[in-house]
Design an enzyme around this catalytic site. Structure first.
Site, PDB file in Angstrom:
ATOM      1  N   CYS A  32       0.823  -1.214   0.000  1.00  0.00           N
ATOM      2  CA  CYS A  32       0.000   0.000   0.000  1.00  0.00           C
ATOM      3  C   CYS A  32       0.854   1.261   0.000  1.00  0.00           C
ATOM      4  O   CYS A  32       0.451   2.288  -0.521  1.00  0.00           O
ATOM      5  CB  CYS A  32      -0.970   0.001   1.166  1.00  0.00           C
ATOM      6  SG  CYS A  32      -0.192  -0.321   2.750  1.00  0.00           S
ATOM      7  N   HIS A 314      -1.283   1.190   7.409  1.00  0.00           N
ATOM      8  CA  HIS A 314      -1.791   1.149   6.057  1.00  0.00           C
ATOM      9  C   HIS A 314      -1.589   2.525   5.434  1.00  0.00           C
ATOM     10  O   HIS A 314      -1.472   3.510   6.143  1.00  0.00           O
ATOM     11  CB  HIS A 314      -3.290   0.795   6.153  1.00  0.00           C
ATOM     12  CG  HIS A 314      -3.950   0.574   4.833  1.00  0.00           C
ATOM     13  ND1 HIS A 314      -3.404  -0.198   3.837  1.00  0.00           N
ATOM     14  CD2 HIS A 314      -5.137   1.030   4.356  1.00  0.00           C
ATOM     15  CE1 HIS A 314      -4.226  -0.207   2.793  1.00  0.00           C
ATOM     16  NE2 HIS A 314      -5.274   0.534   3.080  1.00  0.00           N
TER      17      HIS A 314
END
Lengths: 370, 548
Positions: A32, A314
């Protein structure tokens, strides 16, 4: 995925920008950091345009020799040539190449998005410079206009006194700015200025502050004294001095990295600072040298770190495209309200359920910076 | 450079203060100004049980509400003879004579409605006659006069007694349909409906504050409901105001750049319809299609949100600020743009008029406090000192310059600002010092010999035009006289009352800081020769920096 795509298309309706594509990226296990930065770069229009232009003009060459830039160009071209307006793409070749080339990114560990952006831009610069040098030696005697030369006055003096013309690539034209480090000897008042280039600015952050304030602190005057004296060439000795950093040439695209990951000595490890740092949608730099004082920038992308610690979490990104704000979370793409950008400022309390924090900001200049 | 930007650094707060706040470690309970110490007197907050899911999505705004005696309303002029509410400053002579100024010391005389003890009132002088004193201590049903703070948090409106030491609100009203976002109060409302409330859904209510206080339920009592379910406009209400002297008329600003004018004595049951906005980039005013409906008019002001509106005291002018960064000033009666201009950059978040209607303060995302002059139709000063966005600005209309001679020649303004940096800043503005040196003789000044930059100061600004953002070097800078961190959370509101300064943070905590006592002011005036010496470390001399 298809349903999500059509949902975005529905949300945009007939306002869907002509020729634009909104594609999510598949996640290959903790990639990510890569996806969020690639989205921001894709929607950095001058970067995308240059890269696609490069791709078209070097297609045959690129086939011969794969590198990180050709993989990136290939990915961007893949997105822009999609028949569908929305969907998901797997940036497989790019990620493979990245892992092959740099062992830092090889593991499945959580990676730092800023480190990746830095690596990627420098890698692209290296490749372009190498190519430019190759072209230069080919046309040694001919008066080639490319690569461009830095205009007079902006020459970076080399240590050995020889003025080597640095190669200016289109990446430099887009992202590079020049900082000037002014040191004033407190004895003889002589000001020594040393210039250095940057592709992004890394700023220290403080709780409940603004980007404006962080930039001000970045350029605040620092006194060098005691152990930290300055060797003044005129006085030929160590002297107390005042030092400040100013922006001599603001970049066209200003990339601001918030130092949210701080090494805490007592803990012996990095800690995430969840401080609330507000960033305006429009910005002017307070720490520039004339005549660049009032150049206005407009925010067009934010890489957001989600999570409470540095080693996990994330990354997502917010992107402004044709006056709409979009939210990219790996394969998902959603439309968001402009006012929702405020929810990524950070938290004014240390322990908070809000862990989505703006980490890298991309501003585009609205005026001339050259 | 930042002294206490990190919330964990604990500055020792004064141990003698009875009002030390366990919830705000490291926050001093007083701050010093040239005229003396402001002390934290009371804190107000919502019941802590309220941690609604929507908490944090609303930003607390505060409204000061003064209820008058119910029967035979007395004129407030009887209470404070030395001070005229419209002048913006009082003469020093009046103050030294002590007319009506004893109230400024510490006038908190227990609660309205007889709720609290008189224990804090030991310093009240015998001549104390402020209008908000409680004369009917036995009255438990809020029949008498009183001063209240109305504020919104999450899905509720809370009402606190300003003069009670009680931290908890005396009343909470919960909204089931949407969150309240803004409110306004008119002490002179004729039919009793004095409180306006605007919701996230666009809905608007008018109610009687007294009726709410007297009711024991947690529901809104006897409201008139306008823009039901957002039928006219379903965008968030951002700011709401009574029209001063407008006979019950009020205006509501929405997040889509539209503002609606309502007439209170008209029924809200008939939905208004308006023609489509012809050009969203242009200012336009349209009347409702049917004369019987409410709202009666729509003003399309800008693209993006209107963030705050403010009427001048006389009701003649309406100021708006918004997402597009423009301050706009309208002649309300003629519905015409008078003047306006853009922020340095970013949205403007708040605005406020001086009592005399000559100046407007704005605050915004450029971390600046702007002083706009109605006479010059441009920005005349920038206040630099906040480390984040400026979310609240206000002139201190009760303040008078310690060295003012009462002749009115030496006009000086005191104003305050609060920001998302959790700081309260106070500023002094001396207009003769700031404007006059900037007027250049025709032919140019030594500082600006050429270039169009300096046009900011030379051009006469025509009526009805908006000014672009000024260049940084053209605007004189102000520095604050004090900077004090007042909360741990970003701030959202600031008010000056006769006795105190009220600060509010986004999460719904209020602090009431009492002004320095009269005796302190007098003893301080001896050392006024060097006012900065007694300031906090974060303070700056109250000097105006002219553009270099």
């Amino acid at each position: 995925m298809g349903a999500a795509g059509s949902k975005l298309e529905k949300a945009l309706g007939d306002q869907f920008p002509e020729g634009e594509r909104y594609f999510g990226f598949e996640n290959f296990g903790n990639t990510c950091y890569c996806n969020s930065v690639l989205q921001a770069l894709y929607f950095c229009v001058p970067f995308r345009e240059q890269l696609l232009e490069y791709y078209t003009s070097n297609k045959s060459v690129a086939d011969a020799e794969e590198n990180l830039m050709t993989c990136l160009a290939d990915l961007f071209s893949q997105i822009s040539s999609q028949k569908k307006k929305t969907g998901v793409i797997a940036p497989k070749r790019f990620v493979q190449r990245l892992k092959k080339q740099n062992e830092l990114f090889r593991s499945y560990m959580h990676q730092d998005a800023h480190e990746f952006l830095n690596y990627l831009l420098n890698e692209v610069v290296d490749i372009l410079e190498k190519e430019a040098k190759a072209t230069k030696t080919e046309h040694e005697t001919s008066s080639s206009s490319s690569p461009e030369k830095i205009p007079n006055g902006l020459k970076v003096p080399q240590a050995n006194g020889v003025h080597k013309e640095p190669i200016v690539t289109w990446v430099h034209n887009i992202f590079q700015g020049i900082l000037t480090n002014e040191t004033r000897c407190l004895r003889c008042e002589t000001v020594t200025a040393r210039d250095e280039t940057f592709l992004d600015l890394s700023l220290d952050i403080e709780q409940n502050s603004s980007i404006t304030s962080c930039l001000k602190n970045f350029s605040s005057t620092e006194t060098l004294h005691a152990e930290d004296k300055f060797f003044c060439d005129k006085c030929c000795s160590l002297q107390e001095a005042q030092k400040r950093m100013k922006i001599k040439k603001p970049p066209h695209i200003l990339v601001i990295h918030l130092k949210r990951f701080k090494y805490i000595e007592q803990l012996g490890r990095y800690k995430k600072l969840s401080y609330r740092v507000v960033f305006p949608l429009e910005l002017k730099l307070s720490n520039t040298v004339e005549p660049y004082a009032d150049i206005e920038y407009s925010l067009f992308a934010v890489v957001v770190h989600v999570g409470s610690g540095p080693n996990h979490g994330h990354y997502v990104s917010l992107v402004k495209s044709h006056n709409h704000w979009l939210f990219f979370d790996d394969e998902n793409v959603e439309m968001i309200e402009e006012s929702a950008v405020q929810t990524f400022f950070g938290s004014s309390q240390e322990y908070s359920s809000n862990t989505d924090h703006g980490y890298i900001l991309f501003y585009e200049s609205l005026g001339p910076t050259k | 450079m930042m002294n206490n930007s990190n919330g964990m650094i604990s500055a020792p707060s004064s141990s003698s203060s009875p009002a030390a706040n366990p919830q705000s470690p490291g926050i001093k309970t007083y701050f010093k100004t040239p005229e003396g110490k402001y002390k934290l007197h009371y804190e107000k907050t919502h019941s802590s049980g309220l941690l609604h899911y929507a908490h944090g999505k609303t930003v607390t705004q505060v409204t000061l509400a003064q209820l008058k005696e119910r029967a035979a309303p007395t004129t407030p002029t009887a209470t404070s003879s030395g001070y005229s509410a419209s002048s913006g400053f009082r003469s020093a002579t009046a103050r030294l004579l002590g007319t009506g100024n004893g109230s400024r010391a510490l006038s908190f005389g227990g609660g309205n409605g007889g709720s609290k003890s008189m224990s804090t009132s030991s310093r009240i002088s015998g001549s104390f006659t402020a209008s908000n004193s409680s004369t009917s201590m036995t009255n438990t049903n809020f029949d008498g006069k009183g001063t209240y703070l109305v504020f919104n948090v999450s899905d509720a409106i809370f009402i606190c007694d300003l003069n009670s030491q009680d931290k908890d609100p005396v009343k909470s009203i919960h909204f089931s349909n949407s969150n309240p976002m803004c409110h306004a109060f008119d002490p002179d409302a004729k039919d009793g409906h004095d409180l306006l409330i605007g919701l996230n859904s666009g809905d608007v209510y008018t109610v009687s504050l007294r009726q709410q206080l007297q009711d024991v339920s947690k529901k809104l009592v006897g409201p008139l409901h306008y823009n039901k379910d957002g039928s006219v406009n379903n965008n968030r209400c951002t700011s709401i105001s009574w029209v001063p002297g407008g006979d019950g008329a009020f205006v509501v600003a929405h997040a889509d750049g539209n503002l609606y004018v309502y007439e209170k004595n008209k029924d809200g049951a008939t939905d208004s319809t308006f023609p489509a906005i012809r050009d969203p980039t242009q200012f336009s005013v349209d009347k409702a299609k049917y004369s019987k409906s409410n709202p009666v008019a729509r003003w399309h002001i800008c693209q993006g949100s209107i963030n705050s509106i403010a009427f001048s005291n006389d009701g003649a002018h309406l100021a708006t600020v918004g997402r597009d960064g423009y301050l706009r000033i309208f002649d309300f009666a003629t519905q015409k743009l008078v003047c306006g201009g853009k922020s340095y950059y970013g949205a403007l978040l708040c605005c406020s008029w001086s009592m005399d209607g000559k100046y407007i303060l704005t605050g915004g995302e450029d971390d600046l406090v702007q002083v706009w002059s109605m006479e010059d139709r441009k920005v005349v000063a920038w206040g630099e000192g906040h480390n984040s966005w400026v979310s609240g600005v206000a002139f201190d209309s009760y303040w008078s310059s310690p060295n003012s001679d009462g002749s009115g020649e030496h006009v000086m303004y005191r104003f305050g600002s609060v920001g998302q940096d959790t700081q309260l800043l106070l500023w002094d503005l001396e207009m003769d010092e700031i404007v006059v040196p900037l007027r250049r003789a025709p032919g140019g000044s030594p500082t600006y010999s050429t270039g169009s930059q300096s046009a900011h100061w030379d051009n006469v600004i025509p009526m009805g035009t908006l000014q672009p953002a000024p260049c940084k070097r053209d605007v004189p800078k102000l520095s604050p006289i004090i900077a004090h961190r007042v909360h741990t959370e970003p701030l959202s509101g600031l008010m000056f009352t006769q006795e105190s300064v009220v600060t509010a943070c986004r999460e719904g905590h209020l602090k009431i800081w009492t002004r320095p006592s009269e005796s302190e002011i007098q003893s301080n005036s001896c050392s006024e020769a060097n006012p900065t010496s007694s300031l906090l470390s974060t303070s700056f001399p109250p000097k105006i920096t002219k553009p270099h």
